[in-house]
Design a protein around this motif. Sequence first.
Motif, short mmCIF file in Angstrom:
data_model
loop_
_atom_site.label_atom_id
_atom_site.label_comp_id
_atom_site.label_asym_id
_atom_site.label_seq_id
_atom_site.Cartn_x
_atom_site.Cartn_y
_atom_site.Cartn_z
N ILE A 77 0.88 -1.17 0.00
CA ILE A 77 0.00 0.00 0.00
C ILE A 77 0.91 1.21 0.00
CG2 ILE A 77 -1.87 1.21 1.19
CD1 ILE A 77 -2.55 -1.48 2.55
N ASP A 78 1.15 1.72 -1.16
CA ASP A 78 2.06 2.86 -1.30
C ASP A 78 1.70 3.56 -2.61
OD1 ASP A 78 4.04 4.68 -1.19
OD2 ASP A 78 5.71 3.26 -1.30
N PHE A 79 0.69 4.43 -2.52
CA PHE A 79 0.13 5.03 -3.72
C PHE A 79 0.08 6.55 -3.61
CE2 PHE A 79 -1.84 0.80 -3.46
CZ PHE A 79 -1.45 0.29 -4.69
N ASP A 80 0.56 7.20 -4.64
CA ASP A 80 0.40 8.65 -4.77
C ASP A 80 -0.32 8.89 -6.09
OD1 ASP A 80 0.51 11.34 -4.90
OD2 ASP A 80 2.69 11.52 -4.63
N TRP A 81 -1.64 9.03 -6.00
CA TRP A 81 -2.45 9.15 -7.21
C TRP A 81 -2.59 10.59 -7.67
CZ3 TRP A 81 -5.21 5.48 -3.68
CH2 TRP A 81 -4.99 4.14 -4.05
N GLY A 82 -2.08 11.53 -6.90
CA GLY A 82 -2.23 12.93 -7.29
C GLY A 82 -3.69 13.31 -7.45
N TYR A 83 -3.99 13.96 -8.55
CA TYR A 83 -5.39 14.32 -8.83
C TYR A 83 -6.09 13.25 -9.66
CZ TYR A 83 -4.32 18.99 -7.11
OH TYR A 83 -3.96 20.04 -6.31
N GLY A 84 -5.40 12.15 -9.94
CA GLY A 84 -5.94 11.14 -10.83
C GLY A 84 -6.75 10.08 -10.10
N ALA A 85 -7.27 9.16 -10.89
CA ALA A 85 -8.03 8.03 -10.36
C ALA A 85 -7.07 6.87 -10.08
CB ALA A 85 -9.09 7.61 -11.36
#
Length: 284
Positions: A77-85
């Motif tokens: 679990i290591d997510f940087d989705w920014g403004y995206g989906a």
Amino acid sequence: MSGGAIPVRLEYVDFTGHAQVRLTWELVGGGSGGSGGGEVPSATWSQVKPGRPYVGEYFANRDVSGSPALVRQDSEIDFDWGYGAPAPGVPADNFSVRWTNTLRLDKGKYRFIVETDDGMRLFLNDRLVIDKWRTQARTKYTYEASLDGGEYRLRMEYFDEAGLAFARLRVEVLRQPSGAVGNIVTCVPPQPQNYAWIKLYRLNNANQWVSLGRGIGSIEPSGFLKIDGLPVDVNRFGGAGEPYKVEQWVDSRVVRSTGDFQRGEPEFRVRAFADNATPWGCSP
Ligand SMILES: [Ca+2]
Ligand SMILES: [Ca+2]
């Protein structure tokens, strides 16, 4: 040294006869990558990676309700989705995720570090241990626990309301220095004219060899040498002993080496409380 580019200049002159010049350098303990070298190790936190991936259920709403729009495996679990989906079929805002896994953990002290934008809650064996289910900028929380060991169900629920989306979970265990020590039994052929010594290296946390210090003494006339009190990290390497690299130096040259498995040599392990003879060992 603080690291980075270090200017080095060696100036040398030879006037007559035989000429030789050599310059080497090495890391002597500390440095990037943590323990190693001759200092007494202290307790350190190190990351625990799950043995199998998380099951991630992704919902097109912000309260992990109904049927997930997507189910997939996430190794971490290591997510940087920014403004995206997070994935096709899941919106960029007002989505949520439930991750579940079962961790096999040894007895010890653990900490669970979560960092999210927006909210999250963390469950250990279905018990709510962190509850920050709210709209917030990226924030980090930690839960610490002493665990008896065994299998632990881990569940993290997360939502993004709007804007940036970020989710990370890191599990760490506190590794105590073992206090275990071992020895190395080795020898060099008698060198009546030349200077001979042994150099030892341990692996740091980045799996790089780090010198244990300077050469371990000079060799007595019989050639026999027993080096006592060598640290053995049984937390990290178990009962099979800690890998060491051993070099035998004679007259400023490496004449024998063992244990450098990264260069194809057989492993040389120092087991605690046991005699560990190098391949060229000899008796006193
Ligand atoms: Ca968003
Ligand atoms: Ca957000």
